[in-house]
Design an enzyme around this catalytic site. Sequence first.
Site, short mmCIF file in Angstrom:
data_model
loop_
_atom_site.label_atom_id
_atom_site.label_comp_id
_atom_site.label_asym_id
_atom_site.label_seq_id
_atom_site.Cartn_x
_atom_site.Cartn_y
_atom_site.Cartn_z
CG ASN A 43 -2.05 -1.82 7.78
OD1 ASN A 43 -1.31 -2.33 8.63
ND2 ASN A 43 -2.03 -2.20 6.50
CD1 TRP A 44 -0.60 2.70 12.90
CD2 TRP A 44 0.18 1.90 14.85
NE1 TRP A 44 -1.05 3.51 13.91
CE2 TRP A 44 -0.59 3.06 15.11
CE3 TRP A 44 0.77 1.24 15.93
CZ2 TRP A 44 -0.77 3.56 16.40
CZ3 TRP A 44 0.58 1.73 17.21
CH2 TRP A 44 -0.18 2.88 17.45
CE LYS A 45 0.55 -0.32 4.89
NZ LYS A 45 0.76 0.05 3.51
CG HIS A 50 -2.14 -5.23 3.30
ND1 HIS A 50 -1.05 -4.89 2.53
CD2 HIS A 50 -2.74 -4.06 3.63
CE1 HIS A 50 -1.00 -3.57 2.41
NE2 HIS A 50 -2.01 -3.05 3.07
CD GLU A 91 2.16 -3.09 2.42
OE1 GLU A 91 2.09 -3.35 3.63
OE2 GLU A 91 1.99 -1.94 1.95
CD GLU A 147 -5.70 -1.37 1.69
OE1 GLU A 147 -5.68 -0.35 2.38
OE2 GLU A 147 -4.87 -2.29 1.80
N GLY A 165 0.59 3.60 -0.49
CA GLY A 165 1.88 4.21 -0.13
C GLY A 165 2.51 5.02 -1.24
CB SER A 213 -2.45 7.54 -1.21
OG SER A 213 -1.29 6.82 -1.58
N GLY A 228 -2.81 3.61 5.98
CA GLY A 228 -1.45 3.20 6.31
C GLY A 228 -0.64 4.39 6.81
N GLY A 229 0.16 4.96 5.93
CA GLY A 229 1.10 6.03 6.28
C GLY A 229 0.53 7.13 7.16
P1 PGA Z 1 -1.31 3.85 2.66
O1 PGA Z 1 -1.54 2.29 2.97
O2 PGA Z 1 -2.42 4.61 3.37
O3 PGA Z 1 0.05 4.16 3.23
O4 PGA Z 1 -1.38 4.02 1.19
C1 PGA Z 1 -2.82 1.73 3.02
C2 PGA Z 1 -2.73 0.27 3.33
O5 PGA Z 1 -1.81 -0.40 2.83
O6 PGA Z 1 -3.57 -0.29 4.07
#
Ligand code: PGA
Length: 253
Positions: free
Chosen positions: A12-14, A98, A100, A167, A173, A213, A234-235
């Site tokens: 997930n590159w956001k 998600h 966010e 999640e 993050g 994470s 994500g990251g």
């Molecule tokens: P993260 O994000 O790996 O940066 O914690 C995961 C996500 O939000 O899908």
Amino acid sequence: MKKIRKTLIAANWKMNKKVSEAQSFVESFLPLNRSINEVEIVICPPFTCLPYLSTALNGTVIEIGAQDVFWETEGAYTGEISTVMLQELNCRYVIVGHSERRQIIGESDLIINKKTKAVSSAGLIPILCVGETEEERKQMQAQTVVSRQLEEGLQDIVAGELVIAYEPVWAIGTGAHASQGDAQEMSSFIRHKLAQLYDATWAEGIRILYGGSVKPENIARFVGQPDVDGALVGGASLDAHDFARIVRLNRND
Ligand code: PGA
């Protein structure tokens, strides 16, 4: 023990990467993954990178997904993108719900349900995200919250292809990932809930991912759990080498 469900690792590159950066990623990532076929790989870039990835990944085993979608197929919905548009770009998956989007954009379970329904009925596969906040976990409400998100998010949706991403909001993050035991416990709870809402045989085939994470150093511990079938990353998915190590489950073979 080998699982019946194929491991799925989704990036997930956001809101990260311009097209030129996606191009550098693909150039580094592809040669690192020639021999992987026991893991399904999905990249969910920003909408603006989808046309490029659709061409660049054509003929590879890597699938593409979108990070969001609107529930109508076309019309006067300024700023929105429909499933029809995503299908034209060879998307197979769509992330919905998600945290966010729930927290920053204010999406409700009702909105998430409309999106999940649109994705499923278009023949795309929803990656429905669920998870509790830190406060909810402290108050022992984690299962209640996840249970509600599943019930409301999946309302009136027929049993079909589906991926659930667990999640925990406090782990996204932050570097503070859930323990493998907590990830397993919640994934098993989710599978039982799906069995209740639909049926047990179908629920056995559904992939449940852990997200929050995930790094090359901890991926193997999560996918080693009986009910955790992969990860939403994500990251660590922004770096081609880190993501390649995650896809290899941090093994060197
Ligand atoms: P993260 O994000 O790996 O940066 O914690 C995961 C996500 O939000 O899908």
